[in-house]
Design an enzyme around this catalytic site. Structure first.
Site, short mmCIF file in Angstrom:
data_model
loop_
_atom_site.label_atom_id
_atom_site.label_comp_id
_atom_site.label_asym_id
_atom_site.label_seq_id
_atom_site.Cartn_x
_atom_site.Cartn_y
_atom_site.Cartn_z
N HIS A 1 -3.04 7.33 2.15
CA HIS A 1 -3.39 5.99 1.70
C HIS A 1 -4.86 5.73 2.34
O HIS A 1 -5.15 5.88 3.39
CB HIS A 1 -2.34 4.86 2.06
CG HIS A 1 -2.81 3.41 1.99
ND1 HIS A 1 -3.62 3.13 0.67
CD2 HIS A 1 -2.93 2.40 2.68
CE1 HIS A 1 -3.77 1.71 0.73
NE2 HIS A 1 -3.41 1.47 2.13
N CYS B 1 0.83 -1.28 0.20
CA CYS B 1 0.06 0.03 0.15
C CYS B 1 0.90 1.35 0.15
O CYS B 1 0.32 2.16 0.02
CB CYS B 1 -0.86 0.00 1.14
SG CYS B 1 -2.24 -1.40 1.03
N ASN C 1 -10.19 0.00 0.29
CA ASN C 1 -8.48 -0.20 -0.01
C ASN C 1 -8.27 -0.68 -1.07
O ASN C 1 -8.16 -1.96 -1.19
CB ASN C 1 -7.93 -0.74 1.64
CG ASN C 1 -6.47 -0.67 1.54
OD1 ASN C 1 -5.87 -0.33 0.48
ND2 ASN C 1 -5.91 -1.11 2.52
#
Ligand SMILES: CC(C)(COP(=O)(O)OP(=O)(O)OC[C@H]1O[C@@H](n2cnc3c(N)ncnc32)[C@H](O)[C@@H]1OP(=O)(O)O)[C@@H](O)C(=O)NCCC(=O)NCCS
EC number: 2.3.1.180
Length: 326
Positions: free
Chosen positions: A253, A120, A283
């Site tokens: 993020h 990520c 996500n």
């Protein structure tokens, strides 16, 4: 005179299949797995995510995002002289998704193309590498992409993880410039935390050895993320000689609204200065930051001349931040 890397175009793409929490809960119920819109929204802020069709790969999603970014930049694909793709869900073991993408974009100028694997944090890593290559003169015009089909590595029998992630891609075109673009970056990793967020399987002798699905200790990830993001943000601002008061937009993020709220609070930023897409995208790992950036630009929130801080955190454990003038 310092040579900067400036973002001159952004783009993104989400696969058309959109599942609300209720849609996903209904699918999981067929497997005997119980979850609810209420639980997911309260713990994560996620309301919907997109899943790619089974035959769609990360490079397919990346292709659409890159076409948009190239068009927004007003350049020709042939002028791109560096391609970096951040992904943890590559099309193949090798070659890189970046090489596959180069061919799909019809770029036949022999420019370097490679993948970055930092889960990520991948987009922040890729942007920082491209910035360094532009500063040294190794590249003039780079395509930096985050693209993921995370749905492929989700365990739909594990409700603690499968409700959190989605698929998508985002891209930027970076160009060498005398005018300020990227001001500072910070990258970090601590491999002692490999086990708290991982896909432990690998290919060996024609078989998958170990579990090829995502495993996560959510609470451990949560605690680590909140601490490192604040430190990375401050270190990046320090490097550029700026403070949190100079930030026009924080684009973290998009993992969990509670992590984003906590980071904003520590930086004394109101949530009005945070671009939020986690509610609609979930996500999307390396794709989440460029997806949110493109959303911010296209919605008119993020404007030319503004100061933007990107922050990534993820498996590895990896984390980092990039500060730039839009
Ligand atoms: C994953 C996360 C949302 C879980 O939230 P939490 O508040 O820590 O919840 P817990 O894991 O303590 O679980 C609480 C309860 O909810 C249940 N639960 C877990 N997932 C559920 C779901 N999808 N639906 C309903 N209940 C669920 C658990 O079984 C547990 O029940 P119990 O108390 O009866 O045992 C949270 O830890 C988190 O966001 N972590 C960071 C994850 C992340 O961002 N990862 C990516 C980083 S790149």
């Amino acid at each position: 005179m310092r040579r900067y890397a400036r973002i001159i175009g952004t783009g993104s793409y989400l696969p058309p299949r959109r599942l609300t929490n209720n849609d996903l809960a209904a699918e999981l119920a067929q497997r005997g797995i119980e979850t609810s819109d209420e639980w997911i929204v309260e713990r994560t802020g996620i309301r919907a995510r997109h899943f790619a069709a089974p035959d769609v790969t990360s490079s397919d999603l990346a292709l659409q995002a890159c076409r948009q970014a190239i068009e927004a930049a007003g350049v020709s694909a042939q002028d791109i002289d560096l391609i970096i793709v951040a992904t943890s869900t590559p099309d193949m073991v090798f070659p890189s998704t970046a090489a596959i993408l180069q061919h799909k974009l019809g770029i036949a100028n022999g420019c370097p193309a490679f993948d970055v694997q930092a889960v990520c944090s991948g987009f922040v890593y890729a942007l920082s590498v491209a910035d360094a290559m532009i500063q040294t003169g190794a590249a003039k015009r780079a395509l930096v992409v985050g693209a993921e089909v995370f749905s492929r590595i989700l365990d739909f029998n594990d409700r603690t993880t499968c409700v959190l992630f989605g698929d998508g891609a985002g891209a930027v075109v970076l160009e060498a410039s005398e005018a300020p673009g990227i001001l500072a970056a910070e990258l970090h990793a601590d491999g002692s935390h490999v086990g708290i967020l991982c896909v432990p399987g690998h290919v060996s002798g024609g078989n998958v050895l170990g579990d090829p699905l995502l495993k996560m200790d959510g609470q451990a990830v949560f605690k680590l993320a909140v601490g490192v993001l604040d430190k990375a943000a401050r270190a990046t601002l320090d490097k550029a000689g700026l403070t949190e008061a100079d930030i026009d937009w924080l684009i973290p993020h998009q993992a969990n609204i509670r992590i984003m709220q906590s980071t904003a609070r520590k930086l004394k930023l109101s949530m009005d200065k945070v671009v939020v897409t986690v509610d609609q995208h979930g996500n999307t790992s390396a794709a989440s930051i460029p997806l949110a950036l493109d959303h911010g630009v296209r919605s008119g929130q993020v404007k030319p001349g503004q100061t933007v801080l990107l922050e990534g955190v993820g498996g590895g454990f990896t984390w980092g931040a990039v500060l730039f003038k839009m």
